[in-house]
Structure formats: C-alpha cells, structure tokens
Design a protein around this motif. Structure first.
Motif, mmCIF file in Angstrom:
data_model
loop_
_atom_site.group_PDB
_atom_site.id
_atom_site.type_symbol
_atom_site.label_atom_id
_atom_site.label_comp_id
_atom_site.label_asym_id
_atom_site.label_seq_id
_atom_site.Cartn_x
_atom_site.Cartn_y
_atom_site.Cartn_z
ATOM 1 N N GLN A 1 29.612 33.997 33.057
ATOM 2 C CA GLN A 1 29.501 35.018 33.785
ATOM 3 C C GLN A 1 28.383 35.506 34.162
ATOM 4 O OE1 GLN A 1 31.721 36.566 30.156
ATOM 5 N NE2 GLN A 1 32.593 38.127 31.630
ATOM 6 N N ASN B 1 35.977 39.894 36.375
ATOM 7 C CA ASN B 1 34.613 39.818 36.839
ATOM 8 C C ASN B 1 34.423 39.696 38.472
ATOM 9 O OD1 ASN B 1 33.270 38.819 34.224
ATOM 10 N ND2 ASN B 1 34.756 37.358 34.566
ATOM 11 N N TYR B 2 33.869 40.909 39.203
ATOM 12 C CA TYR B 2 33.968 40.780 40.472
ATOM 13 C C TYR B 2 32.696 41.610 40.834
ATOM 14 C CZ TYR B 2 36.737 44.944 39.411
ATOM 15 O OH TYR B 2 37.284 46.097 38.820
ATOM 16 N N ASN C 1 39.490 37.623 39.255
ATOM 17 C CA ASN C 1 38.168 37.166 39.167
ATOM 18 C C ASN C 1 37.641 36.443 40.393
ATOM 19 O OD1 ASN C 1 37.035 36.916 36.201
ATOM 20 N ND2 ASN C 1 38.538 35.320 35.949
ATOM 21 N N PHE D 1 38.560 38.080 32.071
ATOM 22 C CA PHE D 1 39.336 38.419 33.454
ATOM 23 C C PHE D 1 38.793 39.889 33.906
ATOM 24 C CE2 PHE D 1 42.007 35.681 30.591
ATOM 25 C CZ PHE D 1 42.411 34.790 31.649
ATOM 26 N N GLU E 1 45.023 38.338 30.696
ATOM 27 C CA GLU E 1 45.091 37.774 31.815
ATOM 28 C C GLU E 1 46.270 38.620 32.395
ATOM 29 O OE1 GLU E 1 45.581 33.908 34.563
ATOM 30 O OE2 GLU E 1 45.929 33.874 32.383
#
Length: 393
Positions: free
Chosen positions: A219, A174-175, A162, A172, A145
C-alpha cells in the motif's frame, strides 16, 4: 468487382449500426452513472465532512451506548442518521468521507441492509461521498472484500475497491481522488488537492504480533508512486507549480505517531490511549518523504477528537459520531469539517490552494462549532478568529 465490395461494406455497416448505437448508448449510460468529478466551487472553496465510526446496526431496534439515562429509551441508529442529515443541511459539504466502522458487524443481521441504511443520508443528498473500512465492518456475513464491493455499488459514491494499476496490493479500499481547480480558471485541468484513502486493516494477520492491523508495504508503494505521479503533473505545464499540491489522507486506525501528543500540543481532547497497531509500519515516514501530505484523518478511538502537528503533518481524529458505539455520556457525538480555500491569481481568477482549515460540530441543539484552526497555509498555521468559525458554519 467494385460493386459487390461496396454492397458488402454497405450491408456490413447496416448490420453493425445497431451494435455501434447500442455500445454508444451503453457508454453514455455508464458515463451518466459515474458520479461528478470533484472540483472547487466558484467561490474557491472545497468542503469535506468526515464521519467516523457510525457503528450502524439494525436501525431503530439497535440501542445506543454511553448516552444519558434520559436519552436511552428513545435512542437508536436513527439518531446517527439524523445527525448526518443535520450536518449535511448545516454545512452543505462538497464531499463526505466515512472513515471506517461504518457498520458494527456483530450487530448487523443483514450487513448489506445495514450499509444501505448507514450511507442513506449521503446517497439521498446526491453529494459525492467515499468510504474506507474499519476493523468492525466485516464482522457479519460479508467478507471485507464483500463489504467494500457493496459500498462501491452504491449511488453517488467515488469509493473504489482498489486501484486498477496496482496488481498486488493489500486490503480493500486503497484509492486516490483528485479535486480539480475552479471550472473556467487556468487550474481547471489540474488537481489542486489530492485525497488518499487506504485500508488500515482490522487485526494483525501475523501470529506473533497481537493487536490491530497496519498499512502494508504494498500500500505504501502504491501511495509513493501515486504521489510522485500527481506531483509531476502538478509541476508540469500548463501553470507549472514550484511545489506539490497539498494532500489529505484518510484511513481508520491511527498511526503510532498519534501518541506523540499530550494536552499541551493539540487542538481538541485526548481522553483515551492511542489504539494503533503494536508495530510501526513506517507509513508516517513514507508520507513525510513524499512531501505533499498536509494532514491525516482517522477514527477508531471515539473519545479522542484532537489535531496535533508532527514535523509538518497534522494528525487528526474526528471524534466518535455513531450512537451504537462506545462514547461518553454527556460528551456529545461529533463530526469534523475540513475546508480548503484557493488563492486569487494576479489576473483575478482562482489559483492553487491557499489554506486548509478545520473545525468540529457537536450533535447538540445548535450543532455547536468548536476548535476551529488552520491546518496548513502557504504562509503560517494557527487559530482563526472565532467570528470566522461561526461565519463559515
């Protein structure tokens, strides 16, 4: 009774005016600090440079791995930096993506300093860039993180820790990033190309399962919801489209499906085994069901640089980029370039994506371009002419 009320309002407004002014100024500063929106250029093109596995350490004191004996004495992380700089100058990308193992944590004395140095060429170029994590980024004194939060704090990055709408999500980084149509065209307010970034983890957190990590159900649920939302917007007015905008997906560790290929059905080379998780998370099926993903781009296995198509989705490696990473002496480090081109509308303006092509460049004297081919098009996929490859580069 009215006069005191007017006086109170006047005094209150005079009191609040500096606060409002400060808030407006702060908001303006925040907007100025935000990187520019991704958008196709006036030439109807959007170019992405993928950098996989930099494995950055401590800079000039960090030795290279798997280079020729004659190269070893003068080779370090600075060779990786020079390669990125050369690629940026040669390709002039609209966007740069780093697909994990950005630093090699075990050899990074100060991970924050190593991250700063690793991304420095992208930052100084002022080109928007984004990154995901690999399995080695967190192996120094920063947590996973912590590494992602540091990346997000760097200049010109579009990386996110995120998504704000996903309250519970694994990993950490995910976008989703949207690429708008050409400014001034009827598609300028639509995302005509969607980019998905996911944290494929580092190592298994389940004691009974050995090996690398994988993309978790939380996810995949976020991906499904994001894909559906983007498809609804794209197929809604104005300029309602009949199908979804193409999507490209970036993460570090390859899926088990990458093992579906051999030398007969790939473009590029397969020189080592597929180091995927030992379990199949089902993410390939999730992408297939979503219907918008045209290609997936990973790193992790440095000696593989191939693309292969499986049931309509291209699965692509970038090939090893960094010099403080295992490689093959005499086999040049390399980077992948992906270019999406728009089609012309009946009115002569730019419309939706017509084709997505790719090639790689070698870190040799001429940055030699190789393996140019079409990943996806509205008509058909296949190799494009060699002269087109060189003219694009």
């Amino acid at each position: 009774m009215k006069k005191p009320l007017v006086l109170i309002v006047l005094l209150l407004s005079l009191y609040l005016l500096p606060i409002w002014g400060f808030a407006a100024k702060q908001q303006q500063q925040q907007q100025q600090q935000q990187p520019q929106q991704l958008r196709f250029g006036k030439d109807g093109e959007f170019k992405i440079l993928q950098v996989a596995d930099m494995h950055y350490g401590d800079g000039k004191t960090t030795p290279c791995e798997d280079v020729l004996p004659s190269e070893f004495p003068t080779c370090s992380d600075l060779n990786t930096t020079a390669f990125i700089q050369r690629m940026i100058l040669a390709e002039k990308p609209n966007f740069i993506v780093f697909t994990g193992d950005n630093i090699f944590g075990f050899d990074a004395t100060d991970p924050a300093k190593s991250l700063n140095a690793a991304f420095a060429p992208a930052i100084s170029s002022k080109i928007p860039w984004a990154a995901v994590l690999g399995n080695h980024d967190q192996e120094s004194t920063l947590s996973r993180e912590g590494v992602m939060k540091h990346i997000v704090g760097l200049k010109n990055t579009l990386s996110q820790v995120n998504p704000v709408e996903a309250h519970v999500i694994d990993g950490f980084g995910n976008y989703n990033l949207q690429v708008g149509g050409v400014e001034g065209s009827s598609f300028e307010n639509k995302s005509v190309l969607n980019l998905y970034f996911l944290d494929s983890g580092d190592y298994s957190t389940v004691s009974s399962i050995l090996g690398y990590g994988w993309i978790k159900p939380s996810q995949q649920l976020w991906f499904e919801r994001t894909s559906k939302k983007l498809q609804r917007a794209y197929m809604d007015k104005p300029e309602a489209q009949k199908g979804p905008a193409p999507g490209l997906v970036y993460f570090h560790i390859p899926l088990p499906e990458f093992a579906s290929f051999d030398s007969t059905n790939i473009t590029g080379v397969k020189q080592e085994g597929i180091s995927s998780a030992s379990v199949n998370s089902g993410f390939f099926t999730t992408m297939l069901a979503a219907g918008d993903v045209k290609a997936v781009f990973t790193g992790h296995d440095h000696l593989n640089d191939f693309c292969g198509q499986l049931t309509g989705i291209q699965l692509c490696y970038a090939g090893g980029f960094g010099y403080h990473a295992y490689g093959k002496a005499g086999w040049a480090r390399r980077a992948r370039v992906v270019v999406a081109n728009l089609e012309k509308t009946e009115k002569g303006s730019w419309g939706a994506v017509k084709s997505i092509r790719t090639w790689k460049r070698l870190d040799d004297a001429h940055l030699t371009p190789i393996d140019g081919h079409v990943l996806w098009s509205k008509t058909s996929a296949g190799n494009f002419a060699e002269h087109e490859l060189h003219s694009s580069s």
